[in-house]
Design a protein around this motif. Sequence first.
Motif, PDB file in Angstrom:
ATOM      1  N   GLY A   1      -1.188 -13.521   7.051  1.00 36.52           N
ATOM      2  CA  GLY A   1      -0.669 -13.418   8.310  1.00 36.52           C
ATOM      3  C   GLY A   1      -0.416 -15.002   8.795  1.00 36.52           C
TER       4      GLY A   1
ATOM      5  N   ARG B   1      -9.801  -9.942   4.567  1.00 33.86           N
ATOM      6  CA  ARG B   1      -9.471  -9.013   3.619  1.00 33.86           C
ATOM      7  C   ARG B   1     -10.597  -9.045   2.251  1.00 33.86           C
ATOM      8  NH1 ARG B   1      -3.718  -9.569   0.090  1.00 33.86           N
ATOM      9  NH2 ARG B   1      -4.154  -7.935  -1.242  1.00 33.86           N
TER      10      ARG B   1
ATOM     11  N   SER C   1      -9.797  -2.006  -1.740  1.00 30.08           N
ATOM     12  CA  SER C   1      -9.523  -3.177  -0.674  1.00 30.08           C
ATOM     13  C   SER C   1      -9.979  -2.602   0.522  1.00 30.08           C
ATOM     14  CB  SER C   1      -8.214  -3.346  -0.716  1.00 30.08           C
ATOM     15  OG  SER C   1      -7.649  -3.817  -1.795  1.00 30.08           O
TER      16      SER C   1
ATOM     17  N   ILE D   1      -9.250   0.871   1.511  1.00 32.50           N
ATOM     18  CA  ILE D   1      -8.223   1.500   0.660  1.00 32.50           C
ATOM     19  C   ILE D   1      -8.686   1.854  -0.468  1.00 32.50           C
ATOM     20  CG2 ILE D   1      -5.536   1.159  -0.063  1.00 32.50           C
ATOM     21  CD1 ILE D   1      -6.169  -0.956   2.310  1.00 32.50           C
TER      22      ILE D   1
ATOM     23  N   GLU E   1      -7.992   1.954  -4.163  1.00 29.85           N
ATOM     24  CA  GLU E   1      -6.943   1.481  -4.969  1.00 29.85           C
ATOM     25  C   GLU E   1      -6.697   2.186  -6.019  1.00 29.85           C
ATOM     26  OE1 GLU E   1      -4.760  -0.778  -4.011  1.00 29.85           O
ATOM     27  OE2 GLU E   1      -6.140  -1.932  -2.574  1.00 29.85           O
TER      28      GLU E   1
ATOM     29  N   GLY F   1      -2.547   6.481  -1.855  1.00 31.13           N
ATOM     30  CA  GLY F   1      -2.516   7.185  -0.327  1.00 31.13           C
ATOM     31  C   GLY F   1      -3.970   7.257   0.416  1.00 31.13           C
TER      32      GLY F   1
ATOM     33  N   LYS G   1      -7.158   6.518   2.049  1.00 28.86           N
ATOM     34  CA  LYS G   1      -7.753   5.391   2.764  1.00 28.86           C
ATOM     35  C   LYS G   1      -8.656   5.946   4.028  1.00 28.86           C
ATOM     36  CE  LYS G   1      -3.361   4.550   4.956  1.00 28.86           C
ATOM     37  NZ  LYS G   1      -2.264   5.261   4.122  1.00 28.86           N
TER      38      LYS G   1
ATOM     39  N   LEU H   1       0.080   3.033   9.798  1.00 27.97           N
ATOM     40  CA  LEU H   1      -0.123   2.453   8.253  1.00 27.97           C
ATOM     41  C   LEU H   1       0.085   3.438   7.149  1.00 27.97           C
ATOM     42  CD1 LEU H   1      -3.206   0.381   9.368  1.00 27.97           C
ATOM     43  CD2 LEU H   1      -1.104  -0.579   9.177  1.00 27.97           C
TER      44      LEU H   1
ATOM     45  N   ALA I   1       1.594   2.814   4.169  1.00 26.67           N
ATOM     46  CA  ALA I   1       0.903   1.804   2.955  1.00 26.67           C
ATOM     47  C   ALA I   1      -0.153   2.451   2.112  1.00 26.67           C
ATOM     48  CB  ALA I   1       0.279   0.695   3.599  1.00 26.67           C
ATOM     49  N   VAL I   2       0.205   2.722   0.820  1.00 22.72           N
ATOM     50  CA  VAL I   2      -0.661   3.456  -0.174  1.00 22.72           C
ATOM     51  C   VAL I   2      -1.749   2.581  -0.570  1.00 22.72           C
ATOM     52  CG1 VAL I   2       0.975   5.430  -0.272  1.00 22.72           C
ATOM     53  CG2 VAL I   2       1.136   3.443  -1.566  1.00 22.72           C
ATOM     54  N   PHE I   3      -1.292   1.409  -0.958  1.00 17.53           N
ATOM     55  CA  PHE I   3      -2.585   0.485  -1.721  1.00 17.53           C
ATOM     56  C   PHE I   3      -2.310  -0.739  -0.576  1.00 17.53           C
ATOM     57  CE2 PHE I   3      -0.840   2.358  -5.488  1.00 17.53           C
ATOM     58  CZ  PHE I   3      -1.958   3.064  -5.868  1.00 17.53           C
ATOM     59  N   ALA I   4      -3.502  -1.722  -0.829  1.00 19.12           N
ATOM     60  CA  ALA I   4      -3.548  -2.825   0.179  1.00 19.12           C
ATOM     61  C   ALA I   4      -2.361  -3.525   0.229  1.00 19.12           C
ATOM     62  CB  ALA I   4      -4.745  -3.587  -0.132  1.00 19.12           C
ATOM     63  N   GLU I   5      -1.666  -4.147  -0.910  1.00 18.10           N
ATOM     64  CA  GLU I   5      -0.589  -4.887  -1.058  1.00 18.10           C
ATOM     65  C   GLU I   5       0.754  -4.345  -0.082  1.00 18.10           C
ATOM     66  OE1 GLU I   5      -0.271  -7.891  -2.070  1.00 18.10           O
ATOM     67  OE2 GLU I   5      -2.089  -7.926  -3.033  1.00 18.10           O
TER      68      GLU I   5
ATOM     69  N   PHE J   1       0.607  -3.153   2.687  1.00 20.99           N
ATOM     70  CA  PHE J   1       0.403  -3.598   4.259  1.00 20.99           C
ATOM     71  C   PHE J   1       1.300  -4.633   4.552  1.00 20.99           C
ATOM     72  CE2 PHE J   1      -3.024  -0.702   3.510  1.00 20.99           C
ATOM     73  CZ  PHE J   1      -3.350  -0.284   5.032  1.00 20.99           C
TER      74      PHE J   1
ATOM     75  N   PHE K   1       1.241  -7.549   6.373  1.00 19.40           N
ATOM     76  CA  PHE K   1      -0.032  -8.650   6.665  1.00 19.40           C
ATOM     77  C   PHE K   1       0.322  -9.350   7.737  1.00 19.40           C
ATOM     78  CE2 PHE K   1      -1.522  -8.050   2.049  1.00 19.40           C
ATOM     79  CZ  PHE K   1      -2.404  -7.031   2.417  1.00 19.40           C
TER      80      PHE K   1
ATOM     81  N   LEU L   1      -0.350  -7.297  10.987  1.00 23.47           N
ATOM     82  CA  LEU L   1      -1.587  -7.168  11.010  1.00 23.47           C
ATOM     83  C   LEU L   1      -2.725  -8.211  11.281  1.00 23.47           C
ATOM     84  CD1 LEU L   1      -3.263  -4.294  10.049  1.00 23.47           C
ATOM     85  CD2 LEU L   1      -3.719  -5.297   8.063  1.00 23.47           C
TER      86      LEU L   1
END
Lengths: 253, 446
Positions: A149, A183, A196, A217, A219, A223, A225, B15, B18-22, B24, B26, B29
């Motif tokens: 970010g 993270r 994650s 999440i 992994e 979907g 989480k 969110l 978003a299914v995996f962290a990647e 998202f 960022f 967020l």
Amino acid sequence: MKQLRYFAVGLLLVLGFSTIVLADDFSHIREVLHRIDEQSRFDDTDLASVLTVITEDPEKGLEKMVVRQFRRDDGERFLLLIQEPSVQKGQGYLLEGDNLWFYDPSSRKFAHTSMKESFQGSDARNADFSQWSYSSSYKIVDYSDGTLGKFEVYIIDLEAVDDTVPYPYVKLWVTKGTNLVLRAEEYSLTKRLMRSALFPNYAKVGSGVIPTQMIFIDELVKGKKTQITISEISTNKLPDHVFTKAYVERVSR
Amino acid sequence: MKRIFALSLTAVLLLSSAVFAEDFDFESLFGDDLFMEIEESTSTTAVEDALLVNEGIEVGGQYHFNVNGSRTYMESLDPSDAFSANLGGQIFLDARPNPDFRVFAKTSLNYNTNFSEDQQEEQDKDQKQVSLRLTELFSDFHHNNQVYFRAGKQNVNWGVGYFFSPADVINVGRIDPTDPDADREGPVALKAHYPIASNNYYLYLLFDGVEKFSDLAVAPKLEYVMGKSEIGLGGFYQTDKVPRVMATISSTVGSFSVFGEGVVSFGSDKSFVEETVPSQENPFGYKLVERDDTIFQVTVGGRRSYTDPDGRFNFSGALQYFYNGEGYTDQEMLKDFRLNEMALGYFFGQKQLSLSDFSFTGRHYVGAMVGWSDMFNSKLSTSALWLANLSDGSGQLTASLSLPALSSIKPSVGVTRSYGEEGTEFGLLGPTTTVFAKVTIGSGSF
């Protein structure tokens, strides 16, 4: 022959010096891990909060759970009391040092359980609610600089040195200066990415910090989480009797 | 609280793509200030006390309605069918006017519909169809938040065994090894609980069947935490019953929860059958005897849950061994006695023997359970339960399969095989096989 000896000695010196340099390169990262541990511990105060756990499962849909948390890091104690849904109300987890009990109000029994177990079938584990130390439970394998970010971060690779932590390998994204974990990626023994975690919000509590929003999440299951939001944070001193089986029995239905 | 849920729900929905962290975003967020203000609590009541108070009376419970059909096969007999519907539930009331006092009541209600062809008198049938049972009725109070009391009918946490718990002589109901998670009926008791740090001291006074002060039963118990284990030491004393001392241990070893119990009783409350020479006094060649020697009972076991990362293998399991010093050493004599209808009728008819005298007649038992839920991420679940009396070579194996639910209609099918020679504990009338189907309709908790 003499030249070869000089070359060998020189090579050993270079390798030795490189090792020392590499070791020194990790020292400030080690300090970062120490600071993460320090600011996430509350040895001088108790903590009380409400956790709202929302699990999104592609099979089961959205599930909400509300949990009251009491925590005392001095003595390694916590108490988690499930308030919602009503079916599970009264169930509780009591940690006292090395012992974690699960209380079932229907049988009125306390049963030993493991910190590595999933918390109520969510993507969070019981260990996520307790204190463990990055600096003592992991060794630094590597690190690099990066951004996440708008924040400049250290990206740190860690390997577990004991079995108190739920995953043997972890990669952390830690803000420079403020030492906040934003993270985390957690890996199995075979280095497969398992879970994650994202920590987009924190609150300052005394001299420490606490994540007020956590997203875990899965992994491996597309979907799936879990989001945990922490509210109603209080640092008022809690009476000792809160961290007892007697209190768990009284407060449960 | 509603606001927190709404915010959390909104965040999750935002969110949800978003299914995996990647996946998202960022940048958004982690695009703003990381720190947020803490909401200061405005409540004047301490949080820990607020949880001990209810406005009004909290009501909750559980409702069940199921239909069961079965066919039983026995050697040299025609198959027999059974079909029944079962309707019932539990209701509890929880009143907490202030943090220092609470009253709790729980009742069980069952309405049994018997579809067998046996005709019964209408009045008699009604008596059997409806049953209302008080499961718990107690109050909680304390002295200076140091000693905690629970007075009334209550389920007691005594013993750590899963299928077998010889240490539990306190609860009125015993563990049903075929349904170890079922509620047990507790005694009418006064419990005093004194926790000190991680250790706990208990004293129970038991009032069931008490007609005079000297009938009171006393049961103290201590729980000590040592490392990753909890050690329990307890005793039981009542004037007309044999005294017992017991020790328990529960711990974790890796991912296993392990437990053990040991009991020493100075005699037995049971009556035992013994072979003798037929006489006018003992016309069937059997007599009843009491035991006043020192009897040992020991049980050890473990439980484990395992879920693989992909969620395909959600296993839970339990295994327990039980050495029962109260069991018979001569199992052949016992088999002959069970098959001697005249003798059985005589001793049970005269009420010289009760069913409790004839429970756990073996010396060595094993209980094992394996459950696999959401098999391969499907809506199928299966479980298997094995109970065995190793002393007489009999046992019971049950396997069941839960099928996908249709709304709140949940079907399951299974088979139970009882084995062992005639006259043994599980194979009393010889080996039997029962296939069964069960449909649970609209059941749940509230």
